[in-house]
Write an enzyme that holds these catalytic residues in place. Structure first.
Site, PDB file in Angstrom:
ATOM      1  N   CYS A   1      -6.090  -2.810   7.385  1.00  0.00           N
ATOM      2  CA  CYS A   1      -7.268  -1.945   7.288  1.00  0.00           C
ATOM      3  C   CYS A   1      -8.471  -2.617   6.644  1.00  0.00           C
ATOM      4  CB  CYS A   1      -6.908  -0.656   6.551  1.00  0.00           C
ATOM      5  SG  CYS A   1      -6.499  -0.868   4.793  1.00  0.00           S
TER       6      CYS A   1
ATOM      7  N   CYS B   1       0.834  -1.201   0.000  1.00  0.00           N
ATOM      8  CA  CYS B   1       0.000   0.000   0.000  1.00  0.00           C
ATOM      9  C   CYS B   1       0.873   1.257   0.000  1.00  0.00           C
ATOM     10  CB  CYS B   1      -0.931   0.000   1.204  1.00  0.00           C
ATOM     11  SG  CYS B   1      -2.007   1.446   1.290  1.00  0.00           S
TER      12      CYS B   1
END
Length: 380
Positions: A217, A120
């Site tokens: 997440c 990410c």
């Protein structure tokens, strides 16, 4: 007005007034990035807050009414409003799915243990978001990561955070020199998370006591299997748990439930000595178990290396380094032997257990806090 070259640099390293220095702050909605934005706004910088909409828990789990990222976006917006700077939300869900979530699922399906937070940072935050910051004509981009950027003789260097308990260098090894020149990490020098929360209280931020996120997440409650089953239903195909000689000991309900080094939950009883997962064979849908001694490894093949040393990695046959093979482990002394500009073999001076393909191997200067980069552990 910009200051002349004889004026001291401001806190972000520019020879001009804070008001003439535009900084984009990547705001997750948590306390760390909120403090960064508030601190820079109070110092008088031209702050722009940006929050990325990356995922939807409801979509990930195929559940109606599941919590989504809306709370974090709301929290980031409240901080921006309270400190008086603009805040934007960018929809990056498709980019995030293509660049991070799909690889996460495929890696598990292939028997690896991925680290999506690194991808990410590499493929979304420090790539697409960083380009957005440049498009906004920002002088730099700041984040709430616990890591330090220090100026060396050959330019900016990446260093571990002052607080070893909060250090996030393992997740940022793939930061390139060009990205490092543009990035700022204002929290890296702080002695503890308590110091960050004290600053949040000082700025009267609504997130001052917001708990830290403990999970990936897009994997709420740490339930990897549910997310992967939704994305790749074949990952839950059953198979055999076998010993190193191929003897079937039990059945399993999908290799996604297992990781290298796992001992509990194998469903194997009545054996004199405990067995551990020593290998995952995705093609045969087998979980291979063996004694703990089989987990010990000294030689690690590493690929996709991002090198941050001053001299080229190939300029030496061997590099004495310290390496970290999991985010929760301290660096261990090792020898790095380059094979190409992006490949190497790492030899640990003392064997480590539970080293898994898909994890990162991060290189540190054994004599300082500097990070020399790192790469991805591949199957030997």
């Amino acid at each position: 007005m910009p200051l002349d070259d004889t004026h001291p640099l401001n806190s972000l390293g520019f020879a001009k007034a804070p008001a003439d220095t535009r900084v984009v702050v990547a705001m997750s909605g948590g306390v760390d990035s909120s403090v960064v934005a508030a601190m820079l706004a109070e110092e008088g910088y031209d702050v722009i807050g940006v929050t990325l909409q990356l995922y939807d828990h409801g979509a990930a789990l195929a559940k109606k009414g599941a919590c989504c990222a809306g709370i974090d976006i709301h929290d980031a917006r409240r901080v921006a409003e309270s400190m008086g700077f603009p805040h934007y939300v960018l929809d990056y869900e498709n980019v995030f799915k293509d660049a991070v979530i799909d690889e996460f699922a495929d890696s598990y399906l292939a028997g690896a243990t991925p680290v999506p937070c690194i991808r990410c940072n590499e493929r979304v935050k420090f790539k697409d978001l960083l380009e957005t910051a440049r498009d906004l004509e920002a002088d730099c981009m700041a984040t709430g990561h616990y890591i330090q950027r220090k100026m060396g003789d050959n330019g900016p260097e990446l260093h571990a955070a002052a607080d070893a308990n909060r250090d996030q260098s393992y997740f940022l090894f793939s930061t390139t020199p060009d990205q490092l020149a543009y990035l700022r990490f204002p929290l890296g020098h702080l002695p503890s998370k308590d110091a960050t929360r004290a600053l949040a209280a000082k700025y009267n931020l609504s997130v001052a006591m917001k708990p830290d996120s403990q999970d990936i997440c897009f994997v709420p409650n740490g339930d990897y299997a549910s997310v992967i089953r939704k994305l790749r239903p074949e990952a839950a195909d059953p198979g055999d748990i076998v010993d190193v000689d191929g003897t079937v000991l039990a059945r399993h309900e999908g290799i996604i439930h297992y990781t290298i080094g796992q001992r509990r939950g194998l469903g194997i009883g009545g054996l004199a000595d405990p067995l551990y997962v020593v290998k995952l064979d995705a093609d045969k849908r087998q979980v291979i178990v063996g004694p703990k001694t089989m987990l010990a490894t000294r030689r690690i093949p590493v690929r996709e290396i991002n090198w941050l040393g001053d001299a080229p990695m190939m300029s030496q046959k061997e590099w004495p380094v310290a390496v970290r093979v999991r985010s929760t482990r301290p660096p261990r002394d090792a020898i790095l032997r380059p094979i190409s500009d992006t490949e190497a073999e790492v030899e640990l001076l003392t064997a480590e257990e539970g080293i898994s393909p898909g994890q990162a191997c991060v290189f540190y200067d054994p004599d300082s806090s500097r990070i020399f980069g790192g790469g991805w552990i591949h199957k030997g």
